[in-house]
Design a protein around this motif. Sequence first.
Motif, PDB file in Angstrom:
ATOM      1  N   SER A  21      46.379  31.100  50.200  1.00  0.00           N
ATOM      2  CA  SER A  21      44.977  31.438  50.779  1.00  0.00           C
ATOM      3  C   SER A  21      44.158  32.036  49.840  1.00  0.00           C
ATOM      4  CB  SER A  21      45.189  32.434  51.949  1.00  0.00           C
ATOM      5  OG  SER A  21      45.693  33.393  51.770  1.00  0.00           O
ATOM      6  N   TYR A  22      44.962  32.724  48.825  1.00  0.00           N
ATOM      7  CA  TYR A  22      43.989  33.253  47.880  1.00  0.00           C
ATOM      8  C   TYR A  22      43.183  32.141  46.884  1.00  0.00           C
ATOM      9  CZ  TYR A  22      42.291  35.919  43.816  1.00  0.00           C
ATOM     10  OH  TYR A  22      41.777  36.586  42.896  1.00  0.00           O
ATOM     11  N   ALA A  23      44.459  31.192  46.607  1.00  0.00           N
ATOM     12  CA  ALA A  23      43.759  30.024  45.651  1.00  0.00           C
ATOM     13  C   ALA A  23      42.806  29.021  46.501  1.00  0.00           C
ATOM     14  CB  ALA A  23      45.135  29.154  45.462  1.00  0.00           C
ATOM     15  N   LEU A  24      42.751  29.141  47.775  1.00  0.00           N
ATOM     16  CA  LEU A  24      41.781  28.168  48.554  1.00  0.00           C
ATOM     17  C   LEU A  24      40.688  29.025  49.140  1.00  0.00           C
ATOM     18  CD1 LEU A  24      44.420  26.022  50.428  1.00  0.00           C
ATOM     19  CD2 LEU A  24      43.066  25.412  48.465  1.00  0.00           C
ATOM     20  N   GLU A  25      40.449  30.380  48.864  1.00  0.00           N
ATOM     21  CA  GLU A  25      39.563  31.063  49.827  1.00  0.00           C
ATOM     22  C   GLU A  25      38.194  30.615  49.378  1.00  0.00           C
ATOM     23  OE1 GLU A  25      38.770  35.177  47.143  1.00  0.00           O
ATOM     24  OE2 GLU A  25      39.938  35.244  48.898  1.00  0.00           O
ATOM     25  N   ASP A  26      37.635  29.890  48.268  1.00  0.00           N
ATOM     26  CA  ASP A  26      36.341  29.554  48.029  1.00  0.00           C
ATOM     27  C   ASP A  26      36.183  28.171  48.914  1.00  0.00           C
ATOM     28  OD1 ASP A  26      35.868  31.240  46.140  1.00  0.00           O
ATOM     29  OD2 ASP A  26      36.752  30.190  44.454  1.00  0.00           O
ATOM     30  N   ALA A  27      37.222  27.690  49.546  1.00  0.00           N
ATOM     31  CA  ALA A  27      36.879  26.387  50.246  1.00  0.00           C
ATOM     32  C   ALA A  27      36.318  26.769  51.557  1.00  0.00           C
ATOM     33  CB  ALA A  27      38.247  25.533  50.353  1.00  0.00           C
ATOM     34  N   SER A  28      36.828  27.926  52.260  1.00  0.00           N
ATOM     35  CA  SER A  28      36.479  28.322  53.763  1.00  0.00           C
ATOM     36  C   SER A  28      36.701  29.750  53.777  1.00  0.00           C
ATOM     37  CB  SER A  28      37.467  27.415  54.427  1.00  0.00           C
ATOM     38  OG  SER A  28      37.130  27.814  55.898  1.00  0.00           O
ATOM     39  N   SER A  29      36.004  30.220  54.527  1.00  0.00           N
ATOM     40  CA  SER A  29      35.996  31.640  54.988  1.00  0.00           C
ATOM     41  C   SER A  29      37.423  31.884  55.907  1.00  0.00           C
ATOM     42  CB  SER A  29      35.033  32.314  55.702  1.00  0.00           C
ATOM     43  OG  SER A  29      34.773  31.901  57.024  1.00  0.00           O
ATOM     44  N   PHE A  35      44.484  35.127  54.136  1.00  0.00           N
ATOM     45  CA  PHE A  35      44.643  36.305  53.190  1.00  0.00           C
ATOM     46  C   PHE A  35      44.979  37.677  53.864  1.00  0.00           C
ATOM     47  CE2 PHE A  35      43.649  39.041  49.583  1.00  0.00           C
ATOM     48  CZ  PHE A  35      44.776  38.821  48.770  1.00  0.00           C
ATOM     49  N   SER A  36      43.854  38.051  54.284  1.00  0.00           N
ATOM     50  CA  SER A  36      44.085  39.318  54.977  1.00  0.00           C
ATOM     51  C   SER A  36      45.393  39.542  55.964  1.00  0.00           C
ATOM     52  CB  SER A  36      42.815  39.574  55.817  1.00  0.00           C
ATOM     53  OG  SER A  36      42.795  40.703  56.312  1.00  0.00           O
ATOM     54  N   ALA A  37      45.761  38.519  56.712  1.00  0.00           N
ATOM     55  CA  ALA A  37      46.816  38.199  57.479  1.00  0.00           C
ATOM     56  C   ALA A  37      48.041  38.446  56.673  1.00  0.00           C
ATOM     57  CB  ALA A  37      46.944  37.285  58.327  1.00  0.00           C
ATOM     58  N   TRP A  61      44.560  45.912  50.430  1.00  0.00           N
ATOM     59  CA  TRP A  61      44.293  44.749  50.180  1.00  0.00           C
ATOM     60  C   TRP A  61      43.729  44.053  51.637  1.00  0.00           C
ATOM     61  CZ3 TRP A  61      41.907  43.213  46.317  1.00  0.00           C
ATOM     62  CH2 TRP A  61      42.273  43.317  45.072  1.00  0.00           C
ATOM     63  N   SER A  62      44.641  44.063  52.591  1.00  0.00           N
ATOM     64  CA  SER A  62      44.491  43.632  53.917  1.00  0.00           C
ATOM     65  C   SER A  62      43.076  43.932  54.396  1.00  0.00           C
ATOM     66  CB  SER A  62      45.449  43.938  54.897  1.00  0.00           C
ATOM     67  OG  SER A  62      45.406  43.262  56.171  1.00  0.00           O
ATOM     68  N   LEU A  63      42.903  45.437  54.459  1.00  0.00           N
ATOM     69  CA  LEU A  63      41.619  45.701  54.694  1.00  0.00           C
ATOM     70  C   LEU A  63      40.304  45.441  54.070  1.00  0.00           C
ATOM     71  CD1 LEU A  63      42.514  49.565  55.649  1.00  0.00           C
ATOM     72  CD2 LEU A  63      42.161  47.776  57.242  1.00  0.00           C
ATOM     73  N   ILE A  64      40.507  45.195  52.628  1.00  0.00           N
ATOM     74  CA  ILE A  64      39.457  44.831  51.606  1.00  0.00           C
ATOM     75  C   ILE A  64      39.200  43.397  52.091  1.00  0.00           C
ATOM     76  CG2 ILE A  64      39.024  44.260  49.372  1.00  0.00           C
ATOM     77  CD1 ILE A  64      40.759  46.943  48.681  1.00  0.00           C
ATOM     78  N   ALA A  65      40.203  42.684  52.175  1.00  0.00           N
ATOM     79  CA  ALA A  65      40.009  41.073  52.638  1.00  0.00           C
ATOM     80  C   ALA A  65      39.352  41.007  53.968  1.00  0.00           C
ATOM     81  CB  ALA A  65      41.281  40.246  52.635  1.00  0.00           C
ATOM     82  N   LEU A  66      39.759  41.655  54.777  1.00  0.00           N
ATOM     83  CA  LEU A  66      39.041  41.656  56.242  1.00  0.00           C
ATOM     84  C   LEU A  66      37.553  42.164  56.121  1.00  0.00           C
ATOM     85  CD1 LEU A  66      39.372  41.444  59.462  1.00  0.00           C
ATOM     86  CD2 LEU A  66      39.979  44.047  59.360  1.00  0.00           C
ATOM     87  N   ARG A  67      37.262  43.098  55.259  1.00  0.00           N
ATOM     88  CA  ARG A  67      36.070  43.632  55.204  1.00  0.00           C
ATOM     89  C   ARG A  67      35.206  42.209  54.581  1.00  0.00           C
ATOM     90  NH1 ARG A  67      33.834  47.576  50.778  1.00  0.00           N
ATOM     91  NH2 ARG A  67      31.547  47.933  51.267  1.00  0.00           N
ATOM     92  N   ARG A  68      35.634  41.780  53.536  1.00  0.00           N
ATOM     93  CA  ARG A  68      34.972  40.589  52.680  1.00  0.00           C
ATOM     94  C   ARG A  68      34.838  39.364  53.777  1.00  0.00           C
ATOM     95  NH1 ARG A  68      36.601  36.252  49.487  1.00  0.00           N
ATOM     96  NH2 ARG A  68      35.165  35.733  48.143  1.00  0.00           N
ATOM     97  N   TRP A  69      35.655  39.420  54.629  1.00  0.00           N
ATOM     98  CA  TRP A  69      35.518  38.153  55.572  1.00  0.00           C
ATOM     99  C   TRP A  69      34.546  38.517  56.540  1.00  0.00           C
ATOM    100  CZ3 TRP A  69      36.367  38.027  60.923  1.00  0.00           C
ATOM    101  CH2 TRP A  69      36.342  36.859  61.630  1.00  0.00           C
ATOM    102  N   ILE A  70      34.378  39.570  57.106  1.00  0.00           N
ATOM    103  CA  ILE A  70      33.263  40.051  57.821  1.00  0.00           C
ATOM    104  C   ILE A  70      31.855  39.739  57.071  1.00  0.00           C
ATOM    105  CG2 ILE A  70      32.036  41.911  58.962  1.00  0.00           C
ATOM    106  CD1 ILE A  70      35.017  42.992  59.744  1.00  0.00           C
ATOM    107  N   ARG A  71      31.754  40.120  56.090  1.00  0.00           N
ATOM    108  CA  ARG A  71      30.662  40.133  55.133  1.00  0.00           C
ATOM    109  C   ARG A  71      30.230  38.717  54.941  1.00  0.00           C
ATOM    110  NH1 ARG A  71      30.359  44.752  50.372  1.00  0.00           N
ATOM    111  NH2 ARG A  71      29.794  46.546  52.210  1.00  0.00           N
TER     112      ARG A  71
END
Length: 78
Positions: A21-29, A35-37, A61-71
Amino acid sequence: MSPESWIETLGVVAIIIMVGSYALEDASSHFIILFSAGCALAATYAWLIGSWPFLIAEGLWSLIALRRWIRVRQRAPT
């Protein structure tokens, strides 16, 4: 399957989800939340094996990714 095997399988699955998911995160939120999960699963694995530093790191990292997803979702056009 022994409990130890299930725990190891959980760890492997968590890492596969995280790396993929980290490798593909630019493709879709969707990959950011995945990644957070994955990090949350890795934190669960760390708790099960008693690795507190890894638990803290993956939990953060899970919380950081969740925050990034929300933004990212808030900026997305509707």
